[in-house]
Design an enzyme around this catalytic site. Structure first.
Site, PDB file in Angstrom:
ATOM      1  N   MET A 107       0.918  -1.322  -0.013  1.00  0.00           N
ATOM      2  CA  MET A 107       0.039   0.010   0.050  1.00  0.00           C
ATOM      3  C   MET A 107       0.764   1.240  -0.034  1.00  0.00           C
ATOM      4  SD  MET A 107      -3.464  -0.960   2.022  1.00  0.00           S
ATOM      5  CE  MET A 107      -2.727  -0.754   3.750  1.00  0.00           C
ATOM      6  N   HIS A 143       9.152  -3.276   3.465  1.00  0.00           N
ATOM      7  CA  HIS A 143       8.867  -3.348   2.187  1.00  0.00           C
ATOM      8  C   HIS A 143       9.960  -3.803   1.313  1.00  0.00           C
ATOM      9  CE1 HIS A 143       5.389  -0.149   3.336  1.00  0.00           C
ATOM     10  NE2 HIS A 143       4.825  -1.320   3.109  1.00  0.00           N
ATOM     11  N   VAL A 200      11.070  -6.955   9.459  1.00  0.00           N
ATOM     12  CA  VAL A 200      12.066  -6.031   9.707  1.00  0.00           C
ATOM     13  C   VAL A 200      11.629  -5.157  10.782  1.00  0.00           C
ATOM     14  CG1 VAL A 200      13.476  -4.155   8.607  1.00  0.00           C
ATOM     15  CG2 VAL A 200      12.713  -6.354   7.245  1.00  0.00           C
ATOM     16  N   GLY A 239       5.201 -10.173   3.768  1.00  0.00           N
ATOM     17  CA  GLY A 239       5.966 -10.134   5.036  1.00  0.00           C
ATOM     18  C   GLY A 239       5.350 -10.876   6.211  1.00  0.00           C
ATOM     19  N   GLN A 240       6.247 -11.437   6.813  1.00  0.00           N
ATOM     20  CA  GLN A 240       5.850 -12.224   8.238  1.00  0.00           C
ATOM     21  C   GLN A 240       4.938 -11.404   9.183  1.00  0.00           C
ATOM     22  OE1 GLN A 240       5.466 -15.353   8.224  1.00  0.00           O
ATOM     23  NE2 GLN A 240       4.390 -14.942  10.558  1.00  0.00           N
ATOM     24  N   LYS A 241       5.317  -9.999   9.089  1.00  0.00           N
ATOM     25  CA  LYS A 241       4.784  -8.944   9.948  1.00  0.00           C
ATOM     26  C   LYS A 241       3.355  -9.028   9.866  1.00  0.00           C
ATOM     27  CE  LYS A 241       3.773  -4.991  11.644  1.00  0.00           C
ATOM     28  NZ  LYS A 241       3.049  -4.172  10.733  1.00  0.00           N
ATOM     29  N   SER A 270       3.886   1.352   8.025  1.00  0.00           N
ATOM     30  CA  SER A 270       3.697   2.899   7.385  1.00  0.00           C
ATOM     31  C   SER A 270       2.781   3.266   8.484  1.00  0.00           C
ATOM     32  CB  SER A 270       2.923   2.395   6.128  1.00  0.00           C
ATOM     33  OG  SER A 270       3.546   1.832   5.149  1.00  0.00           O
ATOM     34  N   MET A 306       8.629  -2.316  11.868  1.00  0.00           N
ATOM     35  CA  MET A 306       8.288  -1.425  10.705  1.00  0.00           C
ATOM     36  C   MET A 306       6.985  -1.426  10.341  1.00  0.00           C
ATOM     37  SD  MET A 306      11.905  -0.419   8.732  1.00  0.00           S
ATOM     38  CE  MET A 306      13.299  -0.386   9.596  1.00  0.00           C
ATOM     39  N   GLN A 326     -10.189  -3.166   1.852  1.00  0.00           N
ATOM     40  CA  GLN A 326      -9.734  -3.906   3.023  1.00  0.00           C
ATOM     41  C   GLN A 326      -9.809  -3.075   4.029  1.00  0.00           C
ATOM     42  OE1 GLN A 326      -5.816  -4.515   1.122  1.00  0.00           O
ATOM     43  NE2 GLN A 326      -4.972  -4.063   3.193  1.00  0.00           N
TER      44      GLN A 326
END
Ligand code: AMP
Length: 282
Positions: free
Chosen positions: A30, A37, A176, A147-149, A186, A184, A61
């Site tokens: 996004m 990212h 990360v 990402g596993q985030k 946004s 991290m 979403q």
């Protein structure tokens, strides 16, 4: 590097790349890019001949009272970062391009989208699977990077790809973090200085829980209580959920940790909802 806004234009580019036998990597985002990212982008550039980075704040979403309108955006900066990292195309369609008037079709994974984040964000994963499906159809990637985030998102996307026999390899990249441990995101720009400090309790409590497990604690309730107490001790933290589930299926686990488990949490600081998680092999 090219910035493409039209679906027909990017389809033509992909056709031409495929006709030359090139492999395509897709990194859906996004935007408002950060190092999290970029770790996905770097993987894709390494693995594939041609990398498409999509930047699209996907309205389907977001819930009606969520942050779609104020979600941070900076496409100029995103383009510079993408170019420096070796991205071939930034695909940034408008909302009208992706969801023209009269749009009717959605893709939904059942059950596992109703728990964890799905409980407080009904419809969120339906929006995610729909837009990811559209991006897969448009870009036809050989590999797509997540990402596993967003641990639940990874499980949901893998389920969709498997259930619908999609021809794409899903690659999951590690979380990360900032130097002090904060994952991290946004959305971190929403945090006030004080909230930013308080938010450290998320990664801290996850790291400490992993230590406890390493030292032999294996009772789910004890670990959950430890994390909840740690987070509650922080001013302004409002817990949405803290849960421990099977990392591959999101199924609930018994009284004791066993196998690959996911410790996942969502906590609000002011109006900002943050998520974080850790996977532990027991
Ligand atoms: P978003 O722009 O937040 O939708 O994220 C786009 C992709 O980047 C998703 O697959 C996220 O899981 C991934 N991502 C976001 N933050 C991080 C992070 N801190 N570490 C690794 N991947 C991330």
């Amino acid at each position: 590097m090219r910035l493409i806004e039209s679906i027909n234009d990017i389809k033509a580019i992909i056709r031409s790349q495929k006709s030359m036998g090139k492999t395509i990597g897709l990194v859906p985002t996004m935007g408002y890019l950060h190092e999290g990212h970029m770790s996905l982008v770097n993987m894709s550039v390494q693995h594939n001949d041609f990398t498409v980075l999509s930047v699209f704040v996907n309205p389907t979403q977001f819930g009606p009272n969520e942050d779609f309108d104020r979600y941070p955006r900076d496409i100029e900066r995103d383009i510079k970062m993408a170019e420096a990292a070796g991205v071939d195309v930034v695909f940034s369609p408008s909302v009208e391009e992706m969801y023209p008037d009269g749009y009717k079709t959605y893709v939904e994974v059942e059950d596992i989208t109703k728990i964890l984040c799905g409980r407080t964000r009904p419809g969120h994963f339906k929006g995610v699977t729909t837009v990811v499906n559209k991006l897969f159809n448009i870009v036809q990637p050989d590999r797509a990077y997540f990402g596993q985030k967003d641990a639940q998102q990874v499980v949901v996307i893998n389920k969709m790809v498997k259930d619908l026999n999609m021809n794409v390899e899903i690659v999951t990249c590690p979380i990360v973090r900032e130097e002090d441990g904060l994952a991290m995101s946004s959305r971190n720009v929403y945090l006030s200085t004080e909230e930013r400090k308080s938010a450290l309790i998320l990664s801290k409590s996850l790291f400490e829980a992993q230590e406890l497990i390493k030292n032999g604690e294996n009772r789910k309730e004890n670990i959950l209580k430890y994390i909840v107490d740690r987070i509650k001790s922080e001013k302004g933290a409002q817990i949405d959920y803290v849960e421990i589930v099977n990392a591959d299926t999101l199924d609930s686990i018994g009284e004791f940790l066993k196998g690959r488990v996911l410790i996942a949490l969502a906590v609000k600081f002011g109006n900002t909802r943050l998520i974080d998680n850790a996977i532990v092999e027991v």
